[in-house]
Design a protein around this motif. Structure first.
Motif, PDB file in Angstrom:
ATOM      1  N   GLN A   1      -5.756   4.584 -11.845  1.00  0.00           N
ATOM      2  CA  GLN A   1      -5.997   4.556 -13.287  1.00  0.00           C
ATOM      3  C   GLN A   1      -5.256   3.432 -13.987  1.00  0.00           C
ATOM      4  O   GLN A   1      -4.780   3.575 -15.112  1.00  0.00           O
ATOM      5  N   MET A   2      -5.166   2.304 -13.292  1.00  0.00           N
ATOM      6  CA  MET A   2      -4.593   1.107 -13.893  1.00  0.00           C
ATOM      7  C   MET A   2      -5.739   0.237 -14.401  1.00  0.00           C
ATOM      8  O   MET A   2      -6.892   0.442 -14.034  1.00  0.00           O
TER       9      MET A   2
ATOM     10  N   LYS B   1      -2.659   4.244 -16.593  1.00  0.00           N
ATOM     11  CA  LYS B   1      -2.868   3.686 -17.936  1.00  0.00           C
ATOM     12  C   LYS B   1      -1.979   2.487 -18.234  1.00  0.00           C
ATOM     13  O   LYS B   1      -1.514   2.294 -19.357  1.00  0.00           O
ATOM     14  N   LYS B   2      -1.754   1.683 -17.194  1.00  0.00           N
ATOM     15  CA  LYS B   2      -0.967   0.458 -17.332  1.00  0.00           C
ATOM     16  C   LYS B   2      -1.733  -0.694 -16.689  1.00  0.00           C
ATOM     17  O   LYS B   2      -2.493  -0.481 -15.752  1.00  0.00           O
ATOM     18  N   PRO B   3      -1.529  -1.929 -17.173  1.00  0.00           N
ATOM     19  CA  PRO B   3      -2.258  -3.068 -16.612  1.00  0.00           C
ATOM     20  C   PRO B   3      -1.614  -3.602 -15.334  1.00  0.00           C
ATOM     21  O   PRO B   3      -0.409  -3.453 -15.121  1.00  0.00           O
ATOM     22  N   ALA B   4      -2.457  -4.220 -14.530  1.00  0.00           N
ATOM     23  CA  ALA B   4      -2.008  -4.829 -13.278  1.00  0.00           C
ATOM     24  C   ALA B   4      -2.643  -6.203 -13.138  1.00  0.00           C
ATOM     25  O   ALA B   4      -3.844  -6.361 -13.320  1.00  0.00           O
TER      26      ALA B   4
ATOM     27  N   LYS C   1       0.843  -1.207   0.000  1.00  0.00           N
ATOM     28  CA  LYS C   1       0.000   0.000   0.000  1.00  0.00           C
ATOM     29  C   LYS C   1       0.868   1.244   0.000  1.00  0.00           C
ATOM     30  O   LYS C   1       0.610   2.210  -0.738  1.00  0.00           O
ATOM     31  N   ASN C   2       1.919   1.246   0.810  1.00  0.00           N
ATOM     32  CA  ASN C   2       2.838   2.371   0.871  1.00  0.00           C
ATOM     33  C   ASN C   2       3.504   2.619  -0.492  1.00  0.00           C
ATOM     34  O   ASN C   2       3.602   3.754  -0.965  1.00  0.00           O
ATOM     35  N   ALA C   3       3.944   1.536  -1.136  1.00  0.00           N
ATOM     36  CA  ALA C   3       4.593   1.659  -2.449  1.00  0.00           C
ATOM     37  C   ALA C   3       3.623   2.186  -3.505  1.00  0.00           C
ATOM     38  O   ALA C   3       4.007   2.989  -4.366  1.00  0.00           O
TER      39      ALA C   3
ATOM     40  N   ARG D   1      -7.296  -4.573  -6.492  1.00  0.00           N
ATOM     41  CA  ARG D   1      -7.969  -4.137  -7.729  1.00  0.00           C
ATOM     42  C   ARG D   1      -8.609  -2.759  -7.556  1.00  0.00           C
ATOM     43  O   ARG D   1      -8.523  -1.913  -8.451  1.00  0.00           O
ATOM     44  N   GLY D   2      -9.243  -2.524  -6.414  1.00  0.00           N
ATOM     45  CA  GLY D   2      -9.854  -1.215  -6.172  1.00  0.00           C
ATOM     46  C   GLY D   2      -8.818  -0.096  -6.129  1.00  0.00           C
ATOM     47  O   GLY D   2      -9.036   0.995  -6.665  1.00  0.00           O
ATOM     48  N   ILE D   3      -7.695  -0.364  -5.506  1.00  0.00           N
ATOM     49  CA  ILE D   3      -6.610   0.620  -5.447  1.00  0.00           C
ATOM     50  C   ILE D   3      -6.067   0.879  -6.850  1.00  0.00           C
ATOM     51  O   ILE D   3      -5.825   2.027  -7.238  1.00  0.00           O
TER      52      ILE D   3
END
Length: 192
Positions: free
Chosen positions: A136-137, A108-111, A96-98, A129-131
């Motif tokens: 904007q991932m 605009k990048k996938p996770a 979370k910190n990172a 997923r919510g984070i």
């Protein structure tokens, strides 16, 4: 288009962690892919301090040099696989910190996610997923969940991840989805 770069991020920083073993397994199977280039990123080595900036770097540049270096690292990748433990029904504090220390670099990048724990890290992956959406991932639909007897076997009984071939179809689907989204979003970012 250059080969897109994917960071496999190890989110647990504890000495007695399983994340490194899981991340190595992901990297081993990722090596068979020719469409993406994968690298491990270990949050233990990044060693970010707890977030203590005036605001997110979306609004104000970070003053901490470690944070600035982290933002450059994050920005250098085209997509991410988060290897996450589940701590108290969520992601690790280190992850979370990172995530909080960078903002436009994630955009605009996938996770994708590989979760582990009693229920396969399912609750942590859902929180992640919510984070990711807020940053904007584009989270992938498929995640790998290592739970139940698989998790206990790896953690306490010396079972190797490669002794669990039933996990590979899901991991390969994750790679396929991540590859599609990485190329689509990289193309869109380059055309913008």
């Amino acid at each position: 288009m250059t080969t897109p770069r994917i960071a496999i991020i190890i989110s647990s920083t504890r000495q007695a962690r399983l994340g490194e073993k899981v991340a190595q397994w992901v990297l081993e199977h990722a090596a068979a892919r020719t469409d993406l280039a994968f690298e491990l990123v270990d949050l233990r080595e990044v060693n970010l301090p707890f977030f203590d900036e005036v605001a997110s770097n979306a609004w104000v540049p970070s003053t901490n040099e470690t944070a600035q270096q982290w933002q450059k690292t994050v920005g250098s990748y085209d997509g991410y696989i988060f290897v996450t433990a589940e701590y108290n029904h969520s992601i690790t504090a280190a992850l979370k910190n990172a995530l909080d220390y960078a903002s436009p670099e994630w955009n605009k990048k996938p996770a994708a996610a590989v979760g582990y724990g009693g229920v396969g890290g399912a609750r942590a992956v859902e929180h992640l997923r919510g984070i990711c959406v807020e940053l904007q991932m584009a989270p992938t639909r498929t995640a790998v969940h290592i739970g139940g007897t698989d998790f206990i076997g790896i953690w306490q009984q010396g079972v190797a991840l490669n002794d669990l071939p039933h996990l590979l179809p899901t991991l390969n689907t994750l790679f396929d989805e991540l590859g599609w989204w990485t190329k689509a979003l990289k193309t869109a970012r380059e055309q913008a």
